[in-house]
Design an enzyme around this catalytic site. Structure first.
Site, PDB file in Angstrom:
ATOM      1  N   GLN A  15       2.035 -77.564  -2.574  1.00  0.00           N
ATOM      2  CA  GLN A  15       1.267 -76.452  -3.126  1.00  0.00           C
ATOM      3  C   GLN A  15       1.976 -75.126  -2.825  1.00  0.00           C
ATOM      4  OE1 GLN A  15      -1.366 -76.526  -5.022  1.00  0.00           O
ATOM      5  NE2 GLN A  15      -2.059 -78.640  -4.816  1.00  0.00           N
TER       6      GLN A  15
ATOM      7  N   TYR B 237      -1.108 -90.737  -4.245  1.00  0.00           N
ATOM      8  CA  TYR B 237      -0.280 -89.592  -4.652  1.00  0.00           C
ATOM      9  C   TYR B 237      -0.171 -88.642  -3.454  1.00  0.00           C
ATOM     10  CZ  TYR B 237      -2.017 -91.352  -9.167  1.00  0.00           C
ATOM     11  OH  TYR B 237      -2.397 -92.134 -10.233  1.00  0.00           O
TER      12      TYR B 237
ATOM     13  N   GLU C  34       2.886 -93.085  -2.002  1.00  0.00           N
ATOM     14  CA  GLU C  34       3.695 -92.088  -2.695  1.00  0.00           C
ATOM     15  C   GLU C  34       4.954 -92.756  -3.228  1.00  0.00           C
ATOM     16  OE1 GLU C  34       5.521 -89.173  -4.433  1.00  0.00           O
ATOM     17  OE2 GLU C  34       3.503 -88.816  -3.612  1.00  0.00           O
TER      18      GLU C  34
ATOM     19  N   ASP D 223      -4.893 -87.343  -5.458  1.00  0.00           N
ATOM     20  CA  ASP D 223      -4.462 -86.038  -5.960  1.00  0.00           C
ATOM     21  C   ASP D 223      -3.383 -86.278  -7.005  1.00  0.00           C
ATOM     22  OD1 ASP D 223      -3.769 -83.427  -6.391  1.00  0.00           O
ATOM     23  OD2 ASP D 223      -3.089 -83.015  -4.348  1.00  0.00           O
TER      24      ASP D 223
ATOM     25  N   CYS E  22      -5.931 -81.002 -10.685  1.00  0.00           N
ATOM     26  CA  CYS E  22      -5.360 -79.721 -11.096  1.00  0.00           C
ATOM     27  C   CYS E  22      -5.601 -79.463 -12.575  1.00  0.00           C
ATOM     28  CB  CYS E  22      -3.861 -79.653 -10.768  1.00  0.00           C
ATOM     29  SG  CYS E  22      -2.881 -80.984 -11.471  1.00  0.00           S
TER      30      CYS E  22
END
Length: 206
Positions: free
Chosen positions: A40, A69, A90, A137, A164
């Protein structure tokens, strides 16, 4: 002097000057990450995400939590510090290495699985040891119907979805609702003021 990295056509980066690993502090936790890893860009916003996720989850002491994720462990490390047994999933090799290092630096243990989320949730052995909570996420296009259905098939009691893109979130929430979940709450966060982008932390329960 600033670090300078050049992105290559294959997705890798070459460091021309400075460190090959960057650092950011979020909620008093120090995270290392590669120039090509996702992180981020708004540190205060990242802290707001962590706080919202932990608030939605409540007490996770002793719970088995999947962080899908997971990136470099932005959520995995706080979950482990809160007492959860965390499996971070991941696909990016560099991000996995940093997630392992970030957990170790914070003094917690996180099981890091380098795999695509689709590949991970398809594994048959999860049926005998399903997670108590899933935090995900996903990228802007969302997790998708297949992954949402696989999570639902494990009858995970609680799902925390960090989105998002509200449209992708809506599509995935619809899939989860069709598989027996209800939307308990949704907290929007303005991580990118003066833009149309809104981050949303959604809480779903069976």
């Amino acid at each position: 002097a600033a670090d300078i990295h050049v992105s290559q056509p294959d997705g890798t980066t070459v460091t021309l000057r400075g460190r090959d690993s960057l650092e950011q502090t979020v909620a008093d936790i120090r995270y290392g990450y590669g120039a090509g890893d996702f992180f981020q860009v708004n540190a205060d916003g990242a802290e707001a995400i962590v706080e919202a996720v932990l608030e939605a989850l409540g007490d996770v002491g002793g719970a088995l939590a999947w962080d899908l994720y997971a990136g470099v462990g932005l959520l995995s490390v706080p979950l482990a510090l809160a007492g959860a047994d965390v499996v971070a999933v991941e696909g990016n090799q560099s991000a996995c290495a940093h997630a392992t290092a970030n957990a170790a630096a914070a003094g917690v243990e996180v099981t890091v699985e380098q795999a695509s989320v689709r590949e991970f949730v398809r594994r048959g052995e999860h049926a005998t040891d399903p997670p108590d909570v899933v935090v995900l996420d996903p990228p802007r296009d969302g997790a998708g119907a297949e992954i949402c259905a696989a999570i639902a098939a494990l009858e995970v009691p609680s799902v925390i979805y960090v989105a998002c893109d509200p449209a992708s979130l809506a599509r995935d929430v619809r899939t989860l609702r069709e598989h027996g979940y209800r939307l308990v709450g949704a907290q929007p966060l303005a991580l990118f003021p003066m833009t149309h982008h809104v981050e949303v932390i959604a809480e779903l329960a069976r």
